[in-house]
Scaffold this motif. Structure first.
Motif, PDB file in Angstrom:
ATOM      1  N   GLY A 158      -6.951   2.473 -10.528  1.00  0.00           N
ATOM      2  CA  GLY A 158      -8.491   2.905  -9.646  1.00  0.00           C
ATOM      3  C   GLY A 158      -8.772   1.209  -8.960  1.00  0.00           C
ATOM      4  O   GLY A 158      -9.042   1.369  -7.348  1.00  0.00           O
ATOM      5  N   LEU A 159      -9.399   0.413  -9.351  1.00  0.00           N
ATOM      6  CA  LEU A 159      -9.412  -1.356  -8.050  1.00  0.00           C
ATOM      7  C   LEU A 159      -8.335  -1.125  -7.394  1.00  0.00           C
ATOM      8  O   LEU A 159      -8.522  -1.558  -6.410  1.00  0.00           O
ATOM      9  N   PHE A 160      -6.795  -0.843  -7.854  1.00  0.00           N
ATOM     10  CA  PHE A 160      -6.167  -1.017  -7.142  1.00  0.00           C
ATOM     11  C   PHE A 160      -6.131   0.180  -5.709  1.00  0.00           C
ATOM     12  O   PHE A 160      -5.765  -0.813  -4.682  1.00  0.00           O
ATOM     13  N   PHE A 161      -6.395   1.452  -5.461  1.00  0.00           N
ATOM     14  CA  PHE A 161      -6.391   2.009  -4.826  1.00  0.00           C
ATOM     15  C   PHE A 161      -7.969   1.811  -3.710  1.00  0.00           C
ATOM     16  O   PHE A 161      -7.938   2.144  -2.341  1.00  0.00           O
ATOM     17  N   ARG A 213       0.843  -0.861   0.191  1.00  0.00           N
ATOM     18  CA  ARG A 213      -0.437   0.185  -0.266  1.00  0.00           C
ATOM     19  C   ARG A 213       0.572   0.964  -0.340  1.00  0.00           C
ATOM     20  O   ARG A 213       0.706   1.929  -0.776  1.00  0.00           O
ATOM     21  N   PHE A 214       1.856   1.595   0.540  1.00  0.00           N
ATOM     22  CA  PHE A 214       2.914   2.589   0.924  1.00  0.00           C
ATOM     23  C   PHE A 214       3.212   2.709  -0.684  1.00  0.00           C
ATOM     24  O   PHE A 214       3.525   4.086  -0.871  1.00  0.00           O
ATOM     25  N   TRP A 215       4.161   1.539  -1.110  1.00  0.00           N
ATOM     26  CA  TRP A 215       4.852   1.933  -2.233  1.00  0.00           C
ATOM     27  C   TRP A 215       3.997   1.846  -2.994  1.00  0.00           C
ATOM     28  O   TRP A 215       3.975   2.850  -3.932  1.00  0.00           O
ATOM     29  N   GLY A 216       2.635   1.664  -2.803  1.00  0.00           N
ATOM     30  CA  GLY A 216       1.493   2.309  -4.024  1.00  0.00           C
ATOM     31  C   GLY A 216       1.374   2.857  -3.972  1.00  0.00           C
ATOM     32  O   GLY A 216       0.960   3.900  -5.238  1.00  0.00           O
ATOM     33  N   ILE A 217       1.242   3.766  -2.642  1.00  0.00           N
ATOM     34  CA  ILE A 217       0.742   5.354  -3.453  1.00  0.00           C
ATOM     35  C   ILE A 217       1.754   6.164  -3.607  1.00  0.00           C
ATOM     36  O   ILE A 217       1.480   6.596  -5.145  1.00  0.00           O
ATOM     37  N   LEU A 218       3.435   5.876  -3.388  1.00  0.00           N
ATOM     38  CA  LEU A 218       4.344   6.753  -4.710  1.00  0.00           C
ATOM     39  C   LEU A 218       4.029   6.485  -6.191  1.00  0.00           C
ATOM     40  O   LEU A 218       4.519   7.367  -7.053  1.00  0.00           O
ATOM     41  N   PHE A 219       3.699   5.322  -6.244  1.00  0.00           N
ATOM     42  CA  PHE A 219       3.594   4.469  -7.078  1.00  0.00           C
ATOM     43  C   PHE A 219       2.586   5.353  -7.767  1.00  0.00           C
ATOM     44  O   PHE A 219       2.492   5.627  -9.571  1.00  0.00           O
ATOM     45  N   GLY A 220       1.217   5.481  -7.538  1.00  0.00           N
ATOM     46  CA  GLY A 220       0.071   6.568  -7.581  1.00  0.00           C
ATOM     47  C   GLY A 220       0.419   7.445  -8.020  1.00  0.00           C
ATOM     48  O   GLY A 220      -0.217   8.564  -9.352  1.00  0.00           O
ATOM     49  N   LEU A 280      -0.265   4.957   6.180  1.00  0.00           N
ATOM     50  CA  LEU A 280      -1.173   4.548   6.612  1.00  0.00           C
ATOM     51  C   LEU A 280      -2.130   4.325   7.469  1.00  0.00           C
ATOM     52  O   LEU A 280      -3.495   3.928   7.594  1.00  0.00           O
ATOM     53  N   GLY A 281      -1.946   5.015   8.574  1.00  0.00           N
ATOM     54  CA  GLY A 281      -2.637   5.203   9.991  1.00  0.00           C
ATOM     55  C   GLY A 281      -2.065   4.049  10.741  1.00  0.00           C
ATOM     56  O   GLY A 281      -1.187   3.359  10.709  1.00  0.00           O
TER      57      GLY A 281
END
Length: 519
Positions: A113-116, A54-61, A506-507
């Motif tokens: 979009g589905l990933f996030f 999720r975290f690396w996904g934020i930077l990817f997004g 992430l919380g």
């Protein structure tokens, strides 16, 4: 066309492409890394791997959004500044761009979009499939773009139609399986994987140096170390394949990269260092390794590699033949039933593009003087000094990446990543290197193709729209402003979330998982 407008159009396209290419490699690399991380999460059911994804996904997004925003204006320029190029080769090039949008980009954008938003709506396996589809879409997008670019480097599977005065596709199979496209794709995506791996290594090392999120950083570095080592080795191996295909299809480019002014006895040596003098057509202070270039580029001990001067002489012959083809084409436009002229055109049709080089010096290529043919032949030589050093710097970075990831892999296998502060500093300092190497590779590939937009088919100076320099200045300044703002926004968002770290991003529920030092 006003030459200043042409140069501005080239500068504008080069600037926007270089900006866009800041985002592409990281998108390619991070998409696959986060897919690997989520695969481990699904297999082990350990929540820390979900947090990492999720975290690396934020930077990817963030990077993906900026890549889209900078990529769309690139295609607009084909209608704005390069309208004749779009008209002349649109049947081939336009279809490949359409395939990229329909097959790859829409797939990638939909599943991003589905990933996030699908973490709490999809099962683990379903979300993993989505993440892998994002990675596949990213790579497919690069595939179609690189097939289009490879066709510009080696325009097979197409021919010039004198009835329509345009290039037309004759074999989609040949275009798709273009040998230049195959080597270019695997080399480019491997470079993207290296970029993603160093990005993860650098940010993780930053956390380690500050004593934060140790379990998170350690796991991330272990994944990036093994992934990066395989990718760095692939870049070098596949770069060798690119060199071989370049020798087959773009002899002038490789001669310019090596500043090889005269043909050498086979097998040719590889220049490690030198100072090319374009005016004197000599290379001073040259240090060469015997045989290496010939073995890499020709895979033989007996095949010669032509030097720049020999290729210029060969180019003069093709320019003369192209002038004949141009004259025959002019006659056919007036009388299409002239069989003798048709036969003459078909004899020299393959050299028509070389004849078009004369349009820079005369309105009537079929009547070109010896001096004009000589000028056009000299234009076949790209900027030797720029290519010589861009290539060597790129290769130097490639060798550094192998060393870097070898050290990382050894430290990871010995469980010493947390204790090696010198390596953590090395990883942070290495962050900009893959981007520099990628931009240098782009310069070698694209600048080395000059004076052609489509190699041997359409010269660059004929490809541009007939517009005033003032109009290009307007869009050029607008693009610079727009892209600079986007780059600042991207950097601020990236730095913001890196400084926040996985806990704040992430919380608080992730605190125990990402800070625990044990594996």
């Amino acid at each position: 066309m006003d030459l200043s407008a042409l140069e501005l159009s080239r500068l504008q396209f080069g600037m926007t492409a270089l900006y866009h290419f800041l985002f592409v490699p990281l998108t390619l690399g991070l998409s696959l890394i986060i897919a690997i991380m989520e695969s481990v999460y699904v297999m082990t059911n350990k929540e820390i791997w979900r947090d990492m994804t999720r975290f690396w996904g934020i930077l990817f997004g963030i990077n993906f959004a900026m890549g889209v925003a900078t990529g769309v204006p690139l295609e607009f320029q084909f209608g704005m500044n390069w309208a004749y190029y779009s008209h002349y080769v649109g049947d081939v090039f336009g279809s490949l761009l359409a395939m990229e949008g329909l097959i790859a980009f829409f797939l990638e954008a939909t599943f991003v979009g589905l990933f996030f938003f699908g973490w709490n709506r999809l099962s683990k396996l379903q979300h993993l499939i989505v993440t892998w589809l994002v990675a596949i879409g990213s790579n497919l997008s690069a595939l179609w773009i690189l097939i289009a670019n490879a066709w510009m480097q080696n325009p097979i599977g197409s021919h010039f139609n004198p009835e329509t005065m345009r290039m037309e596709m004759t074999s989609f199979y040949d275009v798709f399986f273009n040998p230049v496209a195959q080597s270019k794709f695997v080399h480019t995506v491997s470079a993207g994987y290296v970029t993603g791996a160093i990005f993860v290594m650098g940010i993780s090392a930053f956390y380690m140096l500050r004593g934060r999120y140790m379990a998170f950083a350690k796991r991330s570095m272990v994944v990036a170390a093994s992934f990066g080592l395989a990718s760095a080795l692939s870049v070098v191996v596949l770069g060798d394949e690119s060199g071989y295909t370049m020798t087959e299809h773009q002899k002038m480019k490789i001669a310019a990269i090596e500043a090889m002014w005269q043909t050498e006895p086979a097998p040719a040596g590889l220049a490690i260092f030198g100072w090319p003098d374009v005016k004197a057509q000599k290379t001073y202070y040259e240090i060469k390794v015997p045989w290496v270039l010939g073995l890499i580029a020709t895979r033989s001990l007996s095949q010669q590699m032509p030097g720049i001067q020999e290729l210029v002489r060969h180019g003069k012959v093709r320019i003369k033949n192209g002038a004949i083809a141009y004259g025959a084409l002019e006659k056919l436009r007036k009388n299409r039933l002239d069989k003798e002229t048709w036969h003459l055109f078909q004899q020299h049709q393959n050299d028509l593009g070389y004849g078009l080089l004369l349009k820079k010096y005369t309105a009537y290529p079929q009547r070109a003087s010896i001096h004009e043919i000589e000028q056009a032949a000299q234009d076949l030589v790209p900027n030797v000094f720029c290519l010589f050093w861009s290539f060597r710097l790129m290769v130097g970075f490639g060798l550094y990446f192998i060393l870097f990831f070898t050290i990382a892999f050894i430290l990871a296998s010995r469980d010493r990543l947390e204790k090696s502060r010198w390596f953590q500093k090395m990883a942070v300092l290495s962050l900009p290197f893959p981007w520099i190497a990628a931009e240098l590779g782009w310069i070698v590939a694209e600048h080395g193709r000059q004076p052609w937009t489509v190699d041997g088919v359409l010269p660059t100076f004929l490809s541009a729209t007939d517009i005033q320099a003032s109009a290009v200045w307007t869009t050029f300044l607008a693009f610079i402003t727009f892209y600079t703002v986007l780059l600042i926004v991207d950097l601020k968002l990236m730095i913001k979330y890196i400084r926040l770290g996985p806990v704040k991003a992430l919380g608080p529920q992730s605190f125990g998982r990402v800070t625990d030092a044990g594996l």
